[in-house]
Design an enzyme around this catalytic site. Structure first.
Site, short mmCIF file in Angstrom:
data_model
loop_
_atom_site.label_atom_id
_atom_site.label_comp_id
_atom_site.label_asym_id
_atom_site.label_seq_id
_atom_site.Cartn_x
_atom_site.Cartn_y
_atom_site.Cartn_z
N THR A 68 4.24 -5.00 7.66
CA THR A 68 5.56 -4.97 7.24
C THR A 68 6.36 -3.61 7.50
O THR A 68 7.77 -3.59 7.15
CB THR A 68 5.77 -4.97 5.52
OG1 THR A 68 4.51 -4.00 5.10
CG2 THR A 68 5.16 -6.17 5.02
N HIS A 69 5.78 -3.02 8.32
CA HIS A 69 6.46 -1.48 8.96
C HIS A 69 7.49 -2.13 10.12
O HIS A 69 8.38 -1.40 10.38
CB HIS A 69 5.61 -0.53 9.49
CG HIS A 69 5.25 0.45 8.11
ND1 HIS A 69 4.15 -0.08 7.42
CD2 HIS A 69 5.22 1.51 8.06
CE1 HIS A 69 3.91 0.82 6.75
NE2 HIS A 69 4.43 1.75 6.88
N SER A 114 0.74 -1.34 0.01
CA SER A 114 0.04 -0.26 0.18
C SER A 114 0.88 1.11 -0.11
O SER A 114 0.52 2.43 -0.32
CB SER A 114 -0.83 -0.22 1.33
OG SER A 114 -0.06 0.01 2.23
N ASN A 153 0.10 -7.05 4.90
CA ASN A 153 -0.65 -7.95 5.77
C ASN A 153 -2.19 -7.85 5.15
O ASN A 153 -2.94 -8.70 5.01
CB ASN A 153 -0.54 -7.91 7.07
CG ASN A 153 0.67 -8.87 7.80
OD1 ASN A 153 0.67 -9.75 8.00
ND2 ASN A 153 1.80 -7.94 7.43
N THR A 154 -2.65 -6.58 5.15
CA THR A 154 -3.97 -6.38 4.86
C THR A 154 -4.27 -6.87 3.56
O THR A 154 -5.32 -7.33 3.45
CB THR A 154 -4.46 -4.72 4.85
OG1 THR A 154 -3.91 -4.40 6.14
CG2 THR A 154 -5.76 -4.69 4.67
N TYR A 175 -3.86 0.50 3.37
CA TYR A 175 -5.00 -0.25 3.29
C TYR A 175 -5.46 -0.61 4.66
O TYR A 175 -6.71 -1.14 4.37
CB TYR A 175 -4.41 -1.54 2.50
CG TYR A 175 -4.07 -1.29 1.05
CD1 TYR A 175 -4.28 -0.07 0.43
CD2 TYR A 175 -3.63 -2.22 0.41
CE1 TYR A 175 -3.92 0.11 -0.89
CE2 TYR A 175 -3.28 -2.28 -1.02
CZ TYR A 175 -3.32 -1.01 -1.71
OH TYR A 175 -3.07 -0.76 -3.13
N GLY A 176 -4.98 -0.53 5.58
CA GLY A 176 -5.56 -1.05 6.71
C GLY A 176 -6.97 -0.50 7.36
O GLY A 176 -7.39 -1.14 8.10
#
Length: 275
Positions: A192-193, A17, A80-81, A48-49
């Site tokens: 991923t952060h 994202s 992940n989202t 995207y979260g």
């Protein structure tokens, strides 16, 4: 399908994202230094979260289509989202090109190494509310004790460069001390952060003298990419092509921030693919 799809010199496509997926790209680079990476960060729609599942599927489908048309030999959903909501959609769009999400390698790691432990999961609201990790484990027939908690401040904090300081330590400690995560023996960093703050998270548990294995999906996803390329005979055996970093909305400040996540400065190309 075009012959390029099965060319070992073809690049690896990476979707996110925005900027966080660069931790996955960096892990792939460390593990597979001969491979070229085509990265697309959907900065026009981040994060995207907090988007609907339908929106995430639409964005992921369009980006997947772009990367497949650019000849990527596999596509990594480094979010992940998007992995939670859109992995199947990406597979349909990819038309036979391998799609690797960041959830599956973690699920496999939990089943193989952590099935007898209490698992904590932290991530964005979208990832946590999707319940992708407990649902996937249940589908695998694993009755594993999973505690999930949304930690929405962490991604924004990392993106603004607030880590390895007093501010980040206070925020991280506040989250990790929550009763929602009490008694865990392993913690999955489902964003991923978060690999960038993995040392601070480990330090929290070390200071508390609590033995918690901290699992990040960047390194596990990179290993999944290597395994696929080895099995399929697509490891690059020749000269590496140049990397290509694309975003859907360019800003200079964003380009500067990429160095935090990728470990080196990269040049971004703005690519408009939306109607």
């Amino acid at each position: 399908m075009a012959e390029l799809y099965f060319n070992d010199h073809a690049p690896i496509g990476v979707i996110d994202s925005g900027i966080g997926g660069l931790t996955v790209a960096n892990a792939i680079r460390d593990l597979l230094p001969n491979e070229a990476i085509y990265y697309f960060g959907d900065t026009a729609h981040l994060p995207y979260g907090d988007k609907s599942a339908a929106s995430v599927r639409y964005y992921t489908a369009r980006i997947t289509d772009l990367l497949v048309k650019k000849g990527c030999k596999c596509v990594v959903i480094a979010c992940n989202t998007a992995s939670s909501f859109a992995a199947k959609t990406a597979e349909e769009i990819a038309d036979g090109v391998k799609v690797i999400d960041v959830v599956t390698p973690v699920i496999e790691h939990i089943i193989q190494y952590l099935s007898n432990k209490k698992i904590g999961i932290i991530g964005t609201k979208g990832t946590i509310e999707s319940r992708i990790y407990p649902r996937r484990l249940k589908l695998e027939g694993k009755n594993i004790d999973v505690k999930s908690m949304a930690t929405p401040l962490l991604a924004s904090m990392v993106e603004e460069g607030f880590f390895k300081n007093k501010i980040s330590k206070a925020v991280i400690n506040q989250y990790l001390s929550s009763h929602h995560l009490s008694g865990i023996e392993a913690l999955v960093l489902a964003c991923t952060h978060y690999p960038l703050i993995k040392p601070e998270i480990s330090s929290y548990y070390n200071a508390q003298n609590i033995d918690v294995e901290v699992v990040d999906n960047a390194s596990l996803t990179a290993k999944a990419v290597r395994n696929y390329l080895e099995i399929s005979g697509l490891l690059n055996s020749g000269i590496q092509k140049p990397d290509h970093f694309m975003v859907s909305d360019y800003t200079k400040s964003f380009e500067v921030s990429t160095q935090i996540f990728f470990g080196e400065k990269v040049s971004l190309e703005e690519v408009r693919i939306w109607d």
